[in-house]
Motif scaffolding. Structure first.
Motif, mmCIF file in Angstrom:
data_model
loop_
_atom_site.group_PDB
_atom_site.id
_atom_site.type_symbol
_atom_site.label_atom_id
_atom_site.label_comp_id
_atom_site.label_asym_id
_atom_site.label_seq_id
_atom_site.Cartn_x
_atom_site.Cartn_y
_atom_site.Cartn_z
ATOM 1 N N ILE A 1 0.830 -1.208 0.000
ATOM 2 C CA ILE A 1 0.000 0.000 0.000
ATOM 3 C C ILE A 1 0.862 1.255 0.000
ATOM 4 N N THR A 2 2.109 1.117 -0.461
ATOM 5 C CA THR A 2 2.977 2.279 -0.551
ATOM 6 C C THR A 2 2.617 3.073 -1.793
ATOM 7 N N ILE A 3 2.141 4.269 -1.602
ATOM 8 C CA ILE A 3 1.763 5.128 -2.723
ATOM 9 C C ILE A 3 2.620 6.381 -2.649
ATOM 10 N N GLN A 4 3.513 6.555 -3.590
ATOM 11 C CA GLN A 4 4.390 7.712 -3.605
ATOM 12 C C GLN A 4 4.284 8.401 -4.964
ATOM 13 N N PRO A 5 4.568 9.683 -5.019
ATOM 14 C CA PRO A 5 4.500 10.399 -6.292
ATOM 15 C C PRO A 5 5.592 9.924 -7.227
ATOM 16 N N ASN A 6 5.333 10.032 -8.508
ATOM 17 C CA ASN A 6 6.282 9.550 -9.502
ATOM 18 C C ASN A 6 7.089 10.717 -10.063
ATOM 19 N N TRP A 7 7.695 11.511 -9.141
ATOM 20 C CA TRP A 7 8.522 12.602 -9.637
ATOM 21 C C TRP A 7 9.998 12.352 -9.428
ATOM 22 N N GLY A 8 10.352 11.140 -8.991
ATOM 23 C CA GLY A 8 11.757 10.759 -8.946
ATOM 24 C C GLY A 8 12.531 11.334 -7.792
ATOM 25 N N GLY A 9 11.859 11.857 -6.786
ATOM 26 C CA GLY A 9 12.561 12.437 -5.652
ATOM 27 C C GLY A 9 13.060 11.391 -4.700
ATOM 28 N N GLY A 10 13.672 11.832 -3.616
ATOM 29 C CA GLY A 10 14.169 10.919 -2.603
ATOM 30 C C GLY A 10 15.643 10.667 -2.755
ATOM 31 N N GLY A 11 16.209 10.032 -1.764
ATOM 32 C CA GLY A 11 17.626 9.744 -1.787
ATOM 33 C C GLY A 11 18.437 11.011 -1.650
ATOM 34 N N SER A 12 19.657 11.005 -2.205
ATOM 35 C CA SER A 12 20.541 12.150 -2.057
ATOM 36 C C SER A 12 20.570 13.026 -3.294
ATOM 37 N N ASP A 13 19.832 12.667 -4.360
ATOM 38 C CA ASP A 13 19.834 13.451 -5.589
ATOM 39 C C ASP A 13 18.873 14.626 -5.475
ATOM 40 N N GLY A 14 19.171 15.670 -6.260
ATOM 41 C CA GLY A 14 18.297 16.823 -6.282
ATOM 42 C C GLY A 14 18.398 17.651 -5.017
ATOM 43 N N TYR A 15 17.323 18.407 -4.763
ATOM 44 C CA TYR A 15 17.252 19.266 -3.584
ATOM 45 C C TYR A 15 15.885 19.052 -2.930
ATOM 46 N N THR A 16 15.874 18.764 -1.647
ATOM 47 C CA THR A 16 14.607 18.529 -0.965
ATOM 48 C C THR A 16 14.536 19.294 0.340
ATOM 49 N N LYS A 17 13.307 19.711 0.676
ATOM 50 C CA LYS A 17 12.978 20.252 1.986
ATOM 51 C C LYS A 17 11.994 19.289 2.642
ATOM 52 N N ARG B 1 22.671 12.456 -15.245
ATOM 53 C CA ARG B 1 23.280 13.344 -14.263
ATOM 54 C C ARG B 1 22.187 14.200 -13.631
ATOM 55 N N VAL B 2 22.228 14.283 -12.318
ATOM 56 C CA VAL B 2 21.236 15.053 -11.583
ATOM 57 C C VAL B 2 21.947 16.114 -10.759
ATOM 58 N N ALA B 3 21.565 17.375 -10.949
ATOM 59 C CA ALA B 3 22.114 18.438 -10.107
ATOM 60 C C ALA B 3 21.674 18.187 -8.676
ATOM 61 N N THR B 4 22.628 18.191 -7.750
ATOM 62 C CA THR B 4 22.286 17.814 -6.389
ATOM 63 C C THR B 4 23.044 18.658 -5.385
ATOM 64 N N LEU B 5 22.686 18.512 -4.142
ATOM 65 C CA LEU B 5 23.277 19.293 -3.073
ATOM 66 C C LEU B 5 24.770 19.026 -2.992
ATOM 67 N N SER B 6 25.554 20.106 -3.015
ATOM 68 C CA SER B 6 26.999 19.955 -2.992
ATOM 69 C C SER B 6 27.560 20.648 -1.750
ATOM 70 N N ARG B 7 28.733 21.230 -1.860
ATOM 71 C CA ARG B 7 29.479 21.703 -0.687
ATOM 72 C C ARG B 7 28.698 22.719 0.150
ATOM 73 N N TYR B 8 28.639 22.449 1.439
ATOM 74 C CA TYR B 8 28.113 23.410 2.397
ATOM 75 C C TYR B 8 28.705 23.108 3.768
ATOM 76 N N PHE B 9 28.642 24.085 4.652
ATOM 77 C CA PHE B 9 29.169 23.957 6.013
ATOM 78 C C PHE B 9 28.017 24.100 6.995
ATOM 79 N N MET B 10 28.079 23.321 8.073
ATOM 80 C CA MET B 10 26.986 23.304 9.045
ATOM 81 C C MET B 10 27.547 23.363 10.457
ATOM 82 N N LEU B 11 26.987 24.283 11.261
ATOM 83 C CA LEU B 11 27.312 24.360 12.679
ATOM 84 C C LEU B 11 26.075 23.909 13.451
ATOM 85 N N SER B 12 26.243 22.871 14.297
ATOM 86 C CA SER B 12 25.082 22.315 14.987
ATOM 87 C C SER B 12 25.373 22.114 16.472
#
Length: 934
Positions: free
Chosen positions: A317-333, A905-916
């Motif tokens: 019963i897994t229903i997900q959109p077919n826009w190819g998102g998920g994983g580490s590719d692309g940019y997601t919020k 090839r998928v444009a994806t999140l690249s170099r950034y710095f994080m302070l946590s």
């Protein structure tokens, strides 16, 4: 870079071996009780006096004798553990002796009045009992704030790869339990990535029985490698959790909070997170992390009998959109949150949870494809961008009640409520071999969808007073309904034939419903102490309806498109009746069974559901399904297994629908209502071995699969305009076979472990290209090695290297035969520095090569972090992280199948710095105190 890493891998074992020579001695003796009776296969250990850290370990032989060779000349604590006896301890000082013989190490029987004293003062860091290896978590030190995953990496015989997958004693961990309860679902790494290491008292690794063996009381010889995490008493009396907040460059933000509260009967958890760093958490980490005991089926699928011929009709019963998102590719919020509650006693187990998640995704993709025809080929390119949104609500419920010692009922209900939309833009072009542009399309599609799905299952189990005799019944009802509106807009130009130029402006409204009723019966009768007979029956009736209305839109006017509009209904009935006979005695399990499987497919379709003229489909399919399995416990942690079966799978509703999908004008998809079920003959066999004295492991397996009526996709390409149409069809003859071998052993116990693996996978797939049979042969080879170095608490280094070679040959266009070589080299280093400062570095170097198309890509990814432990009781952590230091993260992939090669090839999140900043919540300060157990 690759040559340096290879040199490092080959030279390091030599350096380790050289370090083991000179200034060494041998320790030997015999393990007995106070009466002088030998104690066979007792666990022996050497510890350092200063911190009781484990230096060496092993087991005595069957005569109680042991011998530890090549020991560094130093003072040690010699420790022995044996079930039912007080752990034995003796100081060892070799001085200038080459051999130290302690004679008889006499162990005292563990009396009840001494039990508490032993638990608190004489615990052993390691004990081995049969196939169970138990580790005392306190003996393996990790930095404050570490997860269980970090702890596991320190344990002898346990490996955790970069994705969090766990192997122990050479085998994949199938389940993780907490205090013996199934707490974190089917994915073992969900528990290990989120529970704090300081909450763990013991880690136990053992071969667990299958759910069917537990339910029936009949050993089926099958084993599932299981890892149990025993919590400290302090973490059962108070709550604990973690809160993380981070801010980074390029407006990167992340936040996460989790809280758990356990006791002997109840478990409560809440979780929430949000980020714009591609950490979706769905079905991979955070969602399943907190799901809780009994929240997943764990084998309670209600389908009884052997696995061959079982119904796999898309009940998921897994229903997900077919826009190819998920994983580490692309940019997601991503935003998510939920709560879980479990109640667990000997007679009653209740689990209920609710989880909400939403994701916004941007996917910017560039791809090029080489398409091979009978005596020709052409190229196509695609530049597309997708903006996608998805949100889902996931309530779940599981209730198990032991009515009495003989009767049990289980009720399971899981639901998914999804909504989403996507905006897809694409520019596609096709070129002939000489580079002449043949056609191009500008596409702009928009879609909105809603769906609701629910799976319900009721199980009843009855054990008779006669051991081994039992009865089980199950009833299930699943629904899966959805509706979607699509707006299709495209401009299509055909440069060789302008009369085919078109502008598509359509509205597609699709509504689909599915209802599935299923039931199963099982009866097991013991014919003797060694023979068991099982009879089972499985039934399923599924009803599908699809109503698709297509309108051509011009301005504000909508006109029905009779060619694309379809109404389709399908009734699918499945029956399986079978029986099997099992012989089970002293670890030897042999079972043989036969079942009759019948499929009935009745459907009808027309251009409109109110039509008076329906085209009907009425067909049935029957087959005999055999199953033979062998499982043999050779004792001393050695196992042999083999199985043959026939799996049958009916076509998907999407493939059966006689509907034309023109959402991509250059790639048309059609259904085929004449498809029949596909079946696969499966044979596999293997051997596993684990030596608990040396912690050496070996696994070998072989497999062979042969496909009958396999569903493949016939591709027809119009040579004038390069429009490709695909249609599923049944083809017999495809096969695959191969073998995998793995070998692991310690170069130096507790300090260095080496694992080697290799495999071969040969496949032969059949399909049709422009009505000509194409045979695609792919020979795949892989080689891998992993070296784990844990020389001290202040330094660890985990390295790995993997090579994959894939040779693909085509029968219809041999000039396009190709070889793809991919390499992956990785290393992770952890360093403890003064003043509670820690440094972590993760490096991954990937190579992609395809000489046929001149493709060569090298991708070094380096992540660095430095963090400091702060606050009272080490509750806080400040961390600075640099992600993708070299700014080389690209979503690169190569794909070979049937008659085409694609580079993506998928444009994806690249170099950034994080302070946590991380704050670890603990209910009691006692949970971080370091007690001296030795």
């Amino acid at each position: 870079m690759k040559k340096i890493l290879l040199l490092f891998f080959f030279c390091l074992p030599i350096l380790v071996a050289q370090a083991q020579t000179g200034g060494r001695f041998t320790l030997k003796g015999v393990i007995t009780d106070t009466a002088g009776v030998v104690l066979p296969e007792a666990t022996i250990m050497l510890l350092l006096p200063k911190d009781s850290s484990l230096v060496n370990y092993g087991r005595a032989n069957k005569e109680g004798a042991f011998e530890m060779k090549n020991l560094k000349r130093a003072q040690y604590i010699f420790k022995v553990s044996y079930v039912g006896y007080i752990p034995y301890q003796e100081d060892i000082n070799p001085k200038d002796q080459d051999v130290v013989d302690i004679g008889k190490a006499k162990m005292k029987v563990l009396q009840k009045e001494l039990y508490e004293v032993v638990i608190k003062t004489a615990r052993a860091p390691l004990s081995i009992r049969g196939d169970t290896v138990e580790f005392d978590a306190k003996a393996f030190k990790v930095p404050p704030g570490s997860t269980v995953e970090d702890l596991l990496r320190k344990l002898p015989g346990v490996q955790v790869d970069g994705d969090g997958n766990i192997r122990a004693q050479g085998e994949e961990i199938k389940r993780v339990t907490v205090d013996g309860k199934r707490f974190f679902g089917d994915d073992p790494k969900m528990a290990t990535k989120n529970l704090p290491a300081e909450a763990i008292n013991k880690v136990q690794v053992f071969n667990g029985k299958t759910e069917q063996a537990k339910a029936t009381g009949v050993d089926d010889g099958k084993r599932e490698k299981t890892l149990n995490l025993e919590l400290k008493d302090s973490h059962k009396k108070g709550g604990f959790g973690k809160a993380v907040a981070g801010v980074g460059t390029d407006k990167r933000l992340e936040g996460k909070v989790s809280y758990n509260r356990f006791d002997d009967k109840q478990q409560f958890a809440v979780l929430g997170f949000g980020n714009n760093t591609n950490q979706s958490g769905i079905a991979r980490n955070d969602y399943q992390d907190f799901k809780g005991s009994q929240s997943f089926n764990w084998g309670d699928d209600g389908d009884f009998g052997f696995s061959s011929g079982r119904y796999y009709g898309g009940d998921d019963i897994t229903i997900q959109p077919n826009w190819g998102g998920g994983g580490s590719d692309g940019y997601t919020k991503n935003w998510a949150g939920g709560a879980n509650y479990n109640y667990d006693t000997k007679k009653t187990k209740l689990s209920t949870s609710y989880f909400y998640n939403q994701s916004n995704s941007i996917m910017d993709v560039r791809s090029s494809t080489e398409n091979f025809l009978t005596n020709d080929s052409y190229n196509s390119t695609d530049k597309n961008k997708t903006l996608g949104f998805t949100a889902n609500h996931r309530p779940s419920f599981r209730f198990e009640k032991n009515i009495d010692s003989l009767n049990t009922i289980v009720l399971i209900s899981n639901s998914r409520i999804n909504t989403g939309d996507s905006d897809y833009e694409s520019f596609q072009q096709s070129f002939r071999n000489e580079g002449v542009l043949t056609n191009q399309s500008n596409v702009n599609n928009k879609s909105n969808y809603n769906s609701f799905a629910m799976a319900n299952l009721l199980l009843y189990r009855h054990k008779f007073k006669k051991k081994g005799r039992n009865f089980a019944a199950s009833l299930g009802y699943n629904i899966n309904n959805s509706d979607e509106d699509k707006k299709l807009n495209s401009t299509n130009l055909f440069l060789q034939d302008s009369t085919r130029n078109s502008v598509i402006n359509q509205l597609n409204e699709t509504e689909s419903t599915r209802g599935n009723f299923k039931g199963s019966l099982s009866y097991v009768e013991p014919l003797s102490k060694k023979f068991f007979w099982e009879t089972f029956y499985n039934y399923s009736m599924r009803k599908d309806k699809v109503d698709r209305n297509v309108f051509d839109v011009e301005g504000d006017v909508r006109e029905a498109n009779q060619f694309l509009t379809r109404y389709y209904s399908n009734d699918f009935t499945y029956n399986r009746l079978g029986s099997s006979l099992r012989y089970s005695y002293k670890g030897f399990n042999l079972a043989a069974g036969l079942a009759g499987v019948q499929f009935e497919l009745k459907g009808k379709f027309a251009s409109d559901k109110n039509s008076t003229e329906f085209t009907r489909v009425d067909r049935s399919f029957f087959t005999w399904v055999p199953n033979v399995s062998l499982n043999y416990d050779l004792k001393n942690n050695r196992y042999v297994y083999a199985e043959y079966g026939l799996n049958v799978r009916e076509p998907s509703v999407t493939d059966l629908q006689p509907i034309v999908d023109n959402s991509n004008p250059l790639y048309i998809v059609e259904g085929n209502p004449d498809l029949i079920p596909a079946s696969t003959h499966n044979v596999y066999a293997g051997y596993n071995m684990f030596n608990p004295a040396s912690f050496t492991n070996l696994y070998v397996n072989v497999f062979y699969n042969y496909n009958v009526n396999q569903i493949v996709y016939n591709r027809k390409t119009n040579l004038e305009n390069l429009i490709t149409t695909t249609k599923p069809m049944n083809v017999t003859g495809g096969n695959s076979y191969g073998s995998h071998i793995g070998f692991g052993f310690p170069l130096k116990k507790t300090k260095a472990t080496l694992n080697l693996n290799t495999g071969i996978n040969l496949s032969n797939n059949l399909t049709y290209i422009n009505d000509v049979e194409n045979e695609t042969k792919t020979d795949g080879y892989n080689f891998g090695t992993r070296l784990d170095l844990t020389p001290s608490d202040a330094f660890t280094l985990y390295t790995n290297a993997n090579w994959n070679i894939s040779n693909t040959k085509y029968s219809i266009n041999t000039s396009q035969n190709q070889k793809i070589v991919n390499g992956n080299y990785g290393a992770e280093m952890n360093v403890k520095m003064p003043k509670e400062i820690y440094f972590n570095a993760r490096f991954n170097y990937r190579t992609y090569t395809n000489d046929q198309f001149g493709f060569s890509q090298k991708q070094p990814i380096l992540n660095l972090s430095v963090y400091k432990i702060v606050l009272k009781s080490k509750k806080g952590e400040i961390r600075l992280t640099a992600n993708d230091v070299f700014k080389r993260n690209l979503g690169i992939s190569q794909y070979v199948s049937q008659n085409f090669y694609t580079e993506r090839r998928v444009a994806t999140l690249s170099r950034y710095f994080m302070l946590s900043f991380t704050y670890n919540m603990r209910g009691m300060s006692a949970s971080v105190r370091r007690s001296n157990f030795f």
